[in-house]
Design a protein around this motif. Structure first.
Motif, mmCIF file in Angstrom:
data_model
loop_
_atom_site.group_PDB
_atom_site.id
_atom_site.type_symbol
_atom_site.label_atom_id
_atom_site.label_comp_id
_atom_site.label_asym_id
_atom_site.label_seq_id
_atom_site.Cartn_x
_atom_site.Cartn_y
_atom_site.Cartn_z
ATOM 1 N N VAL A 128 0.924 -1.241 0.160
ATOM 2 C CA VAL A 128 0.002 0.141 -0.064
ATOM 3 C C VAL A 128 0.859 1.054 -0.028
ATOM 4 O O VAL A 128 0.672 2.211 -0.710
ATOM 5 C CB VAL A 128 -1.013 0.024 1.346
ATOM 6 C CG1 VAL A 128 -1.612 1.201 1.350
ATOM 7 C CG2 VAL A 128 -1.895 -1.056 1.099
ATOM 8 N N ASN A 129 1.967 1.425 0.836
ATOM 9 C CA ASN A 129 2.799 2.571 0.897
ATOM 10 C C ASN A 129 3.392 2.586 -0.275
ATOM 11 O O ASN A 129 3.350 4.024 -1.083
ATOM 12 C CB ASN A 129 3.836 2.381 2.010
ATOM 13 C CG ASN A 129 3.206 2.417 3.516
ATOM 14 O OD1 ASN A 129 2.214 2.958 3.520
ATOM 15 N ND2 ASN A 129 3.816 1.748 4.590
ATOM 16 N N GLY A 130 3.946 1.671 -0.803
ATOM 17 C CA GLY A 130 4.485 1.766 -2.363
ATOM 18 C C GLY A 130 3.887 2.284 -3.501
ATOM 19 O O GLY A 130 3.985 3.130 -4.426
ATOM 20 N N SER A 131 2.511 1.726 -3.486
ATOM 21 C CA SER A 131 1.505 2.367 -4.502
ATOM 22 C C SER A 131 1.157 3.735 -4.222
ATOM 23 O O SER A 131 0.914 4.359 -5.052
ATOM 24 C CB SER A 131 0.338 1.311 -4.290
ATOM 25 O OG SER A 131 0.803 -0.002 -4.595
ATOM 26 N N GLY A 132 0.947 4.094 -2.949
ATOM 27 C CA GLY A 132 0.877 5.514 -2.651
ATOM 28 C C GLY A 132 1.716 6.358 -3.167
ATOM 29 O O GLY A 132 1.373 7.512 -3.709
ATOM 30 N N GLN A 133 2.925 6.144 -2.926
ATOM 31 C CA GLN A 133 4.143 6.961 -3.289
ATOM 32 C C GLN A 133 4.054 7.027 -4.804
ATOM 33 O O GLN A 133 4.403 8.057 -5.417
ATOM 34 C CB GLN A 133 5.370 6.254 -2.846
ATOM 35 C CG GLN A 133 5.600 6.352 -1.123
ATOM 36 C CD GLN A 133 6.963 5.745 -0.740
ATOM 37 O OE1 GLN A 133 7.510 5.175 -1.555
ATOM 38 N NE2 GLN A 133 7.014 5.957 0.584
ATOM 39 N N ALA A 135 1.345 6.700 -6.964
ATOM 40 C CA ALA A 135 0.474 7.425 -7.372
ATOM 41 C C ALA A 135 0.961 8.892 -7.269
ATOM 42 O O ALA A 135 0.698 9.955 -8.037
ATOM 43 C CB ALA A 135 -0.688 7.172 -6.483
ATOM 44 N N THR A 136 1.425 9.500 -5.818
ATOM 45 C CA THR A 136 1.794 10.670 -5.893
ATOM 46 C C THR A 136 3.111 11.132 -6.868
ATOM 47 O O THR A 136 2.992 12.243 -7.278
ATOM 48 C CB THR A 136 2.488 10.848 -4.395
ATOM 49 O OG1 THR A 136 1.570 10.541 -3.193
ATOM 50 C CG2 THR A 136 3.058 12.022 -4.043
ATOM 51 N N GLN A 137 3.962 10.285 -7.101
ATOM 52 C CA GLN A 137 4.950 10.697 -8.251
ATOM 53 C C GLN A 137 4.285 10.899 -9.598
ATOM 54 O O GLN A 137 4.636 11.563 -10.283
ATOM 55 C CB GLN A 137 5.805 9.397 -8.369
ATOM 56 C CG GLN A 137 6.952 9.544 -9.219
ATOM 57 C CD GLN A 137 8.043 8.565 -9.147
ATOM 58 O OE1 GLN A 137 8.017 7.841 -8.534
ATOM 59 N NE2 GLN A 137 9.010 8.713 -10.159
ATOM 60 N N VAL A 138 3.214 9.813 -9.781
ATOM 61 C CA VAL A 138 2.511 10.010 -11.244
ATOM 62 C C VAL A 138 1.776 11.248 -11.210
ATOM 63 O O VAL A 138 1.762 11.912 -12.212
ATOM 64 C CB VAL A 138 1.648 8.868 -11.451
ATOM 65 C CG1 VAL A 138 0.628 9.330 -12.422
ATOM 66 C CG2 VAL A 138 2.265 7.517 -11.586
ATOM 67 N N ARG A 139 1.108 11.765 -10.278
ATOM 68 C CA ARG A 139 0.660 13.173 -10.283
ATOM 69 C C ARG A 139 1.332 14.185 -10.436
ATOM 70 O O ARG A 139 1.168 15.309 -10.929
ATOM 71 C CB ARG A 139 -0.434 13.456 -8.737
ATOM 72 C CG ARG A 139 -1.404 12.421 -8.606
ATOM 73 C CD ARG A 139 -2.491 12.473 -7.708
ATOM 74 N NE ARG A 139 -3.648 12.054 -7.768
ATOM 75 C CZ ARG A 139 -3.858 10.517 -7.055
ATOM 76 N NH1 ARG A 139 -2.902 10.226 -6.247
ATOM 77 N NH2 ARG A 139 -5.003 10.120 -7.237
#
Length: 201
Positions: A128-133, A135-139
């Protein structure tokens, strides 16, 4: 390793000598030298990045500038593109749409348009943490793409193009003013009927 680095440097020099530039590394020379930049979220990340990009390109930003760039609306949407139930992973599509308008003399609307950026990222339920990071990087990448896209569009606005847009805006404003005056004249010259009186019984 040294030979490979020298080869890469040599290719970069050769390409730059031919006039080739990597995206985002070229000069952002703009014909617009003075601009008023505003947005609904004046301190949002997109407008702040665009402000820095404009200032680094030599554009002077102040409230009474002859042209005003307004970021009217920025919308982010996310939808599931694919889903795999076994390992609880899903691919998401992120879309950001930025609506903007350019105003000229007397706040006349010169043009309005929008920019749209789409990217994908994979959400892993086991990380979950890696996926959240991710998503933030993609944004953040999407925001940089929006700013680069806006700079590219502003680069296309030459003084002649701006003058033509202002002329057409003035013509539209004059036509609308004439239509309003004509409608008012017709209304003033039309006899007003008095309200019907109903005799008292």
């Amino acid at each position: 390793m040294i030979k490979r680095n020298l080869l890469v440097m040599g290719l970069a020099v050769m390409l730059s000598a031919c006039g080739f530039q990597l995206r985002g590394t070229g000069t952002n020379e703009l014909s617009i030298k003075e601009l008023n930049l505003s947005a609904r979220n004046q301190y949002g990340p997109t407008v702040m990045q665009l402000r820095r990009a404009l200032e680094s390109s030599g554009v002077k930003l102040y409230a009474s500038a002859p042209y005003k760039l307004v970021l009217t609306n920025e919308q982010e949407t996310q939808r599931s593109a694919t889903y795999t139930g076994g390992n609880r992973s899903a691919e998401y599509e992120l879309t950001t749409v930025l609506n903007y308008a350019l105003e000229g003399q007397n706040d006349t609307l010169l043009l309005e348009d929008k920019l749209q950026v789409q990217k994908y990222y994979v959400y892993d339920g086991n990380n979950v943490n890696g996926s959240g990071q991710e998503a933030t990087q993609v944004r953040e990448e999407m925001r940089r793409d929006l700013v680069q896209g806006m700079m590219a569009r502003l680069q296309q606005l030459t003084p002649a193009h701006l003058d033509d847009l202002q002329r057409k805006a003035n013509e539209r404003a004059e036509a609308e003013a004439r239509a309003l005056r004509e409608a008012q004249r017709v209304q003033d010259e039309t006899p007003q009927q008095s309200p019907m009186e109903i005799p008292a019984r």
